[in-house]
Design an enzyme around this catalytic site. Structure first.
Site, PDB file in Angstrom:
ATOM      1  N   PRO A 274       0.823  -1.212   0.000  1.00 11.31           N
ATOM      2  CA  PRO A 274       0.000   0.000   0.000  1.00 11.31           C
ATOM      3  C   PRO A 274       0.856   1.260   0.000  1.00 11.31           C
ATOM      4  CG  PRO A 274       0.108  -0.902   2.212  1.00 11.31           C
ATOM      5  CD  PRO A 274       0.861  -1.858   1.327  1.00 11.31           C
ATOM      6  N   GLY A 275       0.435   2.242  -0.745  1.00  8.84           N
ATOM      7  CA  GLY A 275       1.094   3.545  -0.751  1.00  8.84           C
ATOM      8  C   GLY A 275       0.087   4.598  -0.312  1.00  8.84           C
ATOM      9  N   ARG A 276      -0.748   4.972  -1.283  1.00  9.17           N
ATOM     10  CA  ARG A 276      -1.743   6.025  -1.059  1.00  9.17           C
ATOM     11  C   ARG A 276      -2.582   5.808   0.207  1.00  9.17           C
ATOM     12  NH1 ARG A 276      -3.779   8.829  -5.374  1.00  9.17           N
ATOM     13  NH2 ARG A 276      -3.067   7.144  -6.715  1.00  9.17           N
ATOM     14  N   ARG A 312      -0.902  16.565  -8.989  1.00  9.19           N
ATOM     15  CA  ARG A 312      -2.038  15.683  -9.275  1.00  9.19           C
ATOM     16  C   ARG A 312      -3.202  16.365 -10.001  1.00  9.19           C
ATOM     17  NH1 ARG A 312      -4.752  13.470  -5.899  1.00  9.19           N
ATOM     18  NH2 ARG A 312      -5.011  11.470  -6.911  1.00  9.19           N
ATOM     19  N   CYS A 342       3.979  29.244 -15.366  1.00  6.37           N
ATOM     20  CA  CYS A 342       3.533  29.730 -16.674  1.00  6.37           C
ATOM     21  C   CYS A 342       2.988  28.585 -17.518  1.00  6.37           C
ATOM     22  CB  CYS A 342       4.674  30.442 -17.368  1.00  6.37           C
ATOM     23  SG  CYS A 342       5.257  31.803 -16.377  1.00  6.37           S
ATOM     24  N   GLU A 343       1.872  28.029 -17.071  1.00  7.92           N
ATOM     25  CA  GLU A 343       1.166  26.950 -17.778  1.00  7.92           C
ATOM     26  C   GLU A 343      -0.302  27.094 -17.417  1.00  7.92           C
ATOM     27  OE1 GLU A 343       2.463  23.993 -19.311  1.00  7.92           O
ATOM     28  OE2 GLU A 343       4.577  24.099 -18.742  1.00  7.92           O
TER      29      GLU A 343
END
Ligand code: PLP
Length: 417
Positions: A274-276, A312, A342-343
């Site tokens: 497990p991570g999240r 994310r 700047c995106e």
């Protein structure tokens, strides 16, 4: 469940006011709650208490040494996907026999490093990788423990970028090929077959895809038995989702009940990656409003954190709850919360009803503990932000804010200029 709650108008991390952390450490800053990390690990661990198992925390979700160390203290191992993650996990004091190594692109030097370290096993993701690991291990006079990462071709019903268990994904080996590869592995000089592995995707909000995958892998396990290959470990990967907005992922206990029902007759040692699920809701990103701008058709709130700090939303269009650090705004507004990059993809919340933030107001982006800092970059030459861990009424910086000197470390103007 997490330990970021209001006391009166002020948002706290456990028993520390967030605004006190920002006063000392600055903004933006990632803040992790140790109690939440521990609670999530224990929930997963207890869900499988009835059988031999190891929780191998997936380091890539949040690779800070303090976070990794916290899980190791609780008896956890790690799932790594690079030599760099192995280095971190060893620094944090992991028992090498609790390390599993996944990933489709393991390099020779990384394989050697893992063999020298004495990790438990490699989760092999291709036919050529199996051959390579055997060659390197033989040359070193060692045997590499392996599991084959089987791609069971089940749809985890999650975002396409984090779907890994469908046939068209780059991950793992298909069931038919996997059986052939086990047959081959049996006779390879540098290989010791230890287990079988699958990881079908991330942010799963149902148990059914896990169960479907297990059913398919059980068939493989039985076929292998018939071939005289017996396994010790069944690695079920990670992927259990968390609540970001209105999702209702299963509780670890319910996930445990269903998985145990499917696996208990196998008598294998279960591994989980497990991570999240362990770190997601245990972390927040705190940022500060720099400016606001109102147009006829759109409101913008410009803050000091951007897509380089929390990727994310830009990468997956994902949702992070937004909460004021001090809840004293006059009413709400529908706005885009945007960063300085700047995106046009540089937003942390889009068309969202949020408090009417003013210049200087701080806000917390919730559920930012997984794939938050770990995915951050210094794009636009923005030093990466500080990370803080809270435990009760104490807090410490667990990663210093980068400086502009850090940004050019290793860069050099050539002599011919
Ligand atoms: C990313 C990853 C994990 C962790 O996934 P989560 O969804 O964060 O639990 C586990 N195993 C492998 C092989 C991974 O690549």
């Amino acid at each position: 469940m997490h330990h970021f709650q209001y006391k009166g108008k002020e948002l706290y991390a456990e028993d520390v006011a967030i605004k006190d952390i920002v006063a000392k450490v600055g903004s933006p800053v990632y803040i992790y709650s140790q109690a939440t990390l521990e609670r999530h690990f224990k929930a997963m661990d207890e869900a499988f208490a009835a059988v031999p198992h190891t929780i191998c925390y997936s380091v890539k979700a949040n690779s800070n040494l303090a976070v990794v160390k916290n899980f190791i203290n609780l008896g956890g191992g790690v799932d790594i996907v690079s030599g760099g993650e192995l280095y971190r996990a060893l620094k944090a004091g992991v028992d090498p026999q609790k390390v599993v190594y996944s990933g489709v692109g393991k390099k020779d030097d990384e394989i050697e490093y893992a063999l020298n370290t004495g990790i438990l096993m490699f989760n092999v993701e291709s036919e050529q990788e199996l051959t390579r690991i055997s060659e390197i291990a033989s040359r070193m006079g060692k045997k590499a423990g392996i599991a084959i990462r089987v791609n069971p071709d089940v749809d985890p019903q999650t975002h396409p970028y984090i779907t890994t268990g469908l046939k068209n994904a780059k991950f793992g080996i298909t069931i038919e090929r996997a059986i052939e590869e086990y047959r081959r592995a049996k006779d390879l000089p540098g290989i010791e077959i230890l287990g079988i592995d699958c990881h079908i995707g991330s942010q799963l909000t149902k148990v059914t895809p896990f169960v479907d995958a297990i059913k398919k892998l059980k068939n493989v396990i039985n076929t292998l038995k018939g071939m005289g290959i017996s396994l010790k470990y069944f690695d079920l990967g990670g992927g259990l989702g968390i609540q970001y907005n209105d999702e209702a992922p299963p509780l670890p206990a319910d996930y445990g009940t269903e998985i145990l029902a499917e696996t208990k007759d196998l008598g294998l040692h279960l591994l989980f990656e497990p991570g999240r699920n362990l770190v997601g809701n245990a972390g927040i990103l705190v940022a500060t409003c720099l400016y606001t701008k109102q147009r006829d058709e759109k409101n913008f709130i410009m803050i000091d954190a951007g897509m380089n700090d929390l990727a994310r939303p830009a990468l997956y269009g994902s949702y992070h709850g937004v909460k004021p650090v001090v809840n004293d705004q006059d009413g709400v507004i529908v706005a885009d919360i945007v960063g300085p990059i700047c995106e046009s993809g540089d937003f942390l919340a889009k068309d969202r009803e949020v408090p009417m933030f003013k210049q200087g107001d701080m806000m917390a982006f919730m559920s930012a503990g997984a794939y938050g800092f770990a995915m951050s970059s210094s794009y636009n030459s923005r030093p990466r932000v500080a990370e803080v861990m809270v435990k009760g009424d104490r807090f410490e910086v667990v990663r210093e804010r980068e400086t502009v000197e850090d940004l050019i470390k290793g860069e050099k103007v050539p002599a011919f200029l």
